[in-house]
Design an enzyme around this catalytic site. Structure first.
Site, PDB file in Angstrom:
ATOM      1  N   HIS A  68       0.827  -1.196   0.000  1.00 28.50           N
ATOM      2  CA  HIS A  68       0.000   0.000   0.000  1.00 28.50           C
ATOM      3  C   HIS A  68       0.869   1.257   0.000  1.00 28.50           C
ATOM      4  CE1 HIS A  68      -2.726  -3.052   1.760  1.00 28.50           C
ATOM      5  NE2 HIS A  68      -3.626  -2.408   1.053  1.00 28.50           N
ATOM      6  N   ASP A  82      -5.066  -5.987  -7.605  1.00 30.69           N
ATOM      7  CA  ASP A  82      -5.289  -5.377  -6.312  1.00 30.69           C
ATOM      8  C   ASP A  82      -5.594  -3.899  -6.596  1.00 30.69           C
ATOM      9  OD1 ASP A  82      -5.424  -4.880  -3.597  1.00 30.69           O
ATOM     10  OD2 ASP A  82      -3.535  -5.874  -3.123  1.00 30.69           O
TER      11      ASP A  82
END
Length: 442
Positions: free
Chosen positions: A270, A343
């Site tokens: 992330h 993702d």
């Protein structure tokens, strides 16, 4: 995926969708537990992108998915690749976030304007405050899709249980993967997944971005950790296969993540770009078994990881953008023919090397079908559409992805009447499952 507003410690604060998601559908009958059917609104195309006229008075042959694909314009086919976030609790309520990102105010208007293939719900996007509210939101979003296009909307969520639980207190509290793994019983993974799936269906949600198929072999892993079933590839594989069975028994689509494996990282994708130095032999032994097992059990979709594996692909590209990994390993070596989802495309791990428009194009070229949560949907959409018009991506390649997505929707009943029953959540039977598994943790 995007940031969490409130978390439990540093790890929870870093988790988002795909990695805390990261998104796919024989036409299953509605759950016998369900009620309150969604009204079906006749579809009508927006003036900017009308569907092509039928070439014959006779209905086209083939499956529902094939017939729908044949009726879609190129613009709508490209739109079908995207799964997006909308802001707000109600389909018809205005949000400044929607206005800033999409140029329209309400979640329903986002769906009508862009006709995305899917929407993913988040607590931090204001989508979750109560069971009846979520059921009304999903109903409203599907009705908006029915008004505006040929293909139905798939609504998904990151409900792994444990640390990543987007629906929080409105659903039964089940143990997370690491706790289930500690019980040593695959039946527990299956039963929790089935009960979770049943509650998702009660809310009008047809896809869960679970189970996590990563093998957590790095104790310093900042993003997987307790979200994995454990550190033994064989045991994790057995749990993943059982969980897939459980979701399917409930009639919900399942997504194994994060391919080719996110378990041996010390960087959170992330916020950075992890590098894993496993050789192909090590990968086949350590990372691949749970994904092989998921495929054996008929998993609907597999999510990519924003990790670099230089011994699998020396280009330096993250796996999400790697043709060698998504097509060469997942499609060709493992034989997976279901939906591949990226993702979240707003994560730093996939944005470091290319711009947000180019990332979307390269993900499609690598083999992805679903483009999850682009940080700038208009820019990503235009980039893919332009790549098709220029010949960089063939329309046949787009058709392949759209057909996989539509077949998934058909398989999981999304083309039919979806019924919600928010009052059925937290049933006595589901609480017994949760109590039994929590008691068995050792």
């Amino acid at each position: 995926m995007p940031r969490i507003r409130h978390g439990i410690g540093m790890l929870a604060a870093l988790l988002v969708t795909g990695c805390g998601s990261g998104i796919g559908a024989a036409s299953s009958a509605p759950s016998p537990r369900a009620s309150a059917p969604v009204s079906v609104v006749p579809s009508s195309s927006l003036p900017s992108s009308p569907p092509p006229p039928s070439s014959s008075a006779d209905p086209p042959s083939g499956s529902r998915a094939e017939r729908t694909l044949a009726e879609m314009s190129l613009r709508d086919k490209v739109a079908q690749l995207f799964t997006v976030v909308v802001w707000g609790q109600k389909a018809g309520a205005a949000s400044k976030e929607n206005q800033a990102r999409y140029g329209v105010a309400t979640p329903a208007q986002v769906v009508e304007k862009f006709r995305p293939g899917g929407v993913i719900l988040f607590d931090w996007a204001g989508n979750v405050s109560g069971a009846s509210q979520v059921a009304a939101l999903t109903t409203g979003l599907r009705e908006a899709a029915a008004r505006s296009g040929e293909a139905p909307l798939m609504i998904g969520v990151d409900q792994e249980n444990g640390l990543v639980s987007r629906l929080k207190s409105i659903v039964t509290t089940f143990p997370g993967a690491s706790e289930i793994g500690k019980t040593g019983r695959t039946a527990n993974a299956r039963d929790v997944a089935r009960a979770t799936g049943e509650e998702l269906l009660d809310l009008g949600i047809s896809l869960d971005f679970a189970p996590v198929a990563d093998v957590n072999i790095n104790p310093r892993n900042p993003v997987i950790g307790p979200r994995a079933y454990g550190s033994d590839p064989g045991k994790v594989a057995a749990m993943v296969g059982a969980a897939v069975d459980g979701f399917h028994a409930a009639g919900v689509a399942s997504v194994a993540k994060h391919f080719p494996g996110h378990g041996d990282t010390s960087v959170d994708s992330h916020t950075g770009l992890p590098v894993i130095t496993h050789s192909k032999t090590q990968w086949r032994k350590l990372d691949a078994p749970p994904f092989r097992e998921a495929i054996t059990h008929g998993v609907d979709a597999i999510m990519s990881a924003h990790v670099v594996m230089p011994k699998l692909d020396p280009s330096g590209d993250p796996s999400t953008l790697s043709h060698r990994i998504l097509t060469g390993l997942l499609r060709e070596e493992l034989g997976f023919d279901g939906v591949i989802s990226t993702d979240a495309l707003d994560m730093a791990g996939v944005r470091k090397k290319y711009g947000d428009a180019e990332v979307a194009v390269r993900a499609v070229l690598a083999g992805a079908d679903i483009l999850l949560m682009p940080p700038n949907l208009p820019k990503a959409y235009d980039a893919v559409l332009d790549a098709v018009k220029s010949g960089r991506i063939s329309e046949r390649r787009i058709d392949e992805s759209v057909l996989r997505i539509l077949r998934l929707k058909e398989k999981r009943g999304v083309f039919g009447s979806i019924r919600t029953d928010p009052g059925a959540l937290k049933s006595a039977a589901h609480r017994r499952v949760a109590d039994r598994v929590f008691a068995a943790v050792r």
